[in-house]
Design an enzyme around this catalytic site. Structure first.
Site, short mmCIF file in Angstrom:
data_model
loop_
_atom_site.label_atom_id
_atom_site.label_comp_id
_atom_site.label_asym_id
_atom_site.label_seq_id
_atom_site.Cartn_x
_atom_site.Cartn_y
_atom_site.Cartn_z
N SER A 1 0.84 -1.16 -0.24
CA SER A 1 0.10 0.00 0.24
C SER A 1 0.79 1.21 -0.18
O SER A 1 0.51 2.41 -0.86
CB SER A 1 -0.99 -0.05 1.28
OG SER A 1 -1.94 -1.11 1.03
N GLY B 1 -6.56 -5.21 -3.12
CA GLY B 1 -6.79 -4.56 -1.87
C GLY B 1 -6.05 -3.78 -1.24
O GLY B 1 -6.13 -2.65 -1.10
N ASP B 2 -4.61 -4.01 -1.27
CA ASP B 2 -3.62 -3.15 -1.11
C ASP B 2 -3.39 -1.81 -1.72
O ASP B 2 -3.38 -0.73 -1.31
CB ASP B 2 -2.28 -3.98 -1.06
CG ASP B 2 -2.10 -4.89 0.00
OD1 ASP B 2 -2.87 -5.46 0.87
OD2 ASP B 2 -1.43 -6.05 -0.49
N ALA B 3 -3.53 -2.05 -3.14
CA ALA B 3 -3.43 -1.02 -3.95
C ALA B 3 -4.58 0.10 -3.91
O ALA B 3 -4.65 1.14 -3.90
CB ALA B 3 -3.53 -1.47 -5.53
#
Length: 339
Positions: free
Chosen positions: A68, A292-294
């Site tokens: 992230s 999801g991290d992105a």
């Protein structure tokens, strides 16, 4: 809004992803499910060598928080905006992680453990979905005392925003509490993530202890459902869990729950809002690892630049769509998103 240096700090588990396309039989062999993330047990330990020996693997700098932060740095396009703290081994994998993060513009401040190897994560890709098996190794050796070092204090003192994935709850809840109190006392923004169903199931108490420090809590639909069940709530719908979750964080804080291609739900102060996700053609999707991290990375970038919820979700959707179209969280070129 202009972006200052060292504005964002990430704290988490730096891992080297070992990623490969695998058949369903391999998932069955190791007893894992798609769209899930687990910690490595003894029965999973052979998977890493299995991947190397029998499949075409990619080595990708990973770990949820570090991903992230890398994405946020890429989205901001401002030199020296981000920092990351975690623990690696004093080995080649640790050096590779450092080189990869630094090449993406993130300044890493690793605690190096001389006795333990750098953590790895098996990323089993089947179709366009993934299953993650994390062997924390050195990442599990992070100590709060690292935050007290003279060369580390300026890093967290300078940050205006801090992001910590829930996976770090398994490693150093004391560090989270310390930084959470620092953010609370100094009116800084803290964001965390539910991260995986096993976090909300087995690490519920340290998670609940951390939530009052949070301005933002992220999660996806399966994590939200798991949290609702762990809390014993009758209504475990995404909207209701988001609403109840928002009551457990700092006053005025926001619970942000993604649902893949479905609308993102944001709950705050007794209300929920939905933000649509632009469609992405199926043939453009490589795999979902790191998406999801992105999303979090893009969301934080817009937040740092002063964006409202719509702008933050739009930036998160953009960065997630970019990562969906590559393997892992490979970042190249410059983003076309306009804040």
């Amino acid at each position: 809004m202009s972006v200052s240096e060292n504005v964002l700090l990430g704290m988490g588990n730096p891992l080297l992803d070992i990623s490969a396309d695998v058949p369903e039989e391999l998932l069955t062999k190791y007893g894992v499910k798609l769209n899930d993330a687990i910690l490595c047990e003894d029965k999973h330990k052979p998977v890493y060598q299995d991947l190397v020996d029998n499949f075409k693997v990619q080595y990708i700098a990973g770990g949820a928080t570090q991903n992230s932060i890398r994405v946020c740095q890429w989205m901001l396009q401002t030199p020296n905006a981000t920092n990351f703290i975690g623990c690696v081994g004093k080995d080649d994998f640790g050096a590779q992680l450092r080189k990869s993060a630094e090449s993406d513009g993130v300044h890493v401040h690793y605690l190096e453990d001389e006795k333990t190897e750098t953590g790895t994560c098996a990323c089993l890709i089947n179709g366009k979905e993934r299953s993650l098996i994390a062997n924390l190794a050195a990442a599990n050796c992070y100590k709060k005392e690292h935050l007290d070092q003279d060369n580390i204090k300026p890093v967290w003192n300078a940050a205006k925003f801090v992001y910590i994935a829930g996976f770090f709850l398994t490693v150093s809840p004391d560090s989270i509490k310390f930084i959470g109190q620092h953010c609370l006392d100094n009116k800084k923004t803290l964001a965390m993530n539910l991260s995986a169903p096993f976090i909300v199931q087995f690490f519920k108490d340290p998670l609940l202890a951390s939530l009052p420090f949070c301005d933002y809590i992220f999660g996806n639909e399966s994590e939200a459902e798991g949290f609702g069940k762990a809390m014993g709530w009758e209504d475990c719908s995404v909207a209701n869990v988001a609403l109840e979750l928002s009551k457990l964080i700092k006053g005025g804080g926001k619970a942000v729950i993604t649902q893949g291609s479905k609308s993102t739900i944001v709950a705050s102060e007794g209300k929920t809002q939905e933000f649509p996700v632009p469609p992405l053609a199926a043939d453009k999707i490589v795999d979902s690892n790191g998406a999801g991290d992105a999303f979090v990375g893009g969301f934080l970038a817009a937040l740092i630049k002063g964006g409202d919820l719509a702008a933050c979700c739009s930036a998160g959707n953009y960065s997630a769509s970019v990562v969906l179209q590559v393997s892992g969280t490979e970042l190249t070129g410059t983003p076309t998103h306009k804040f």
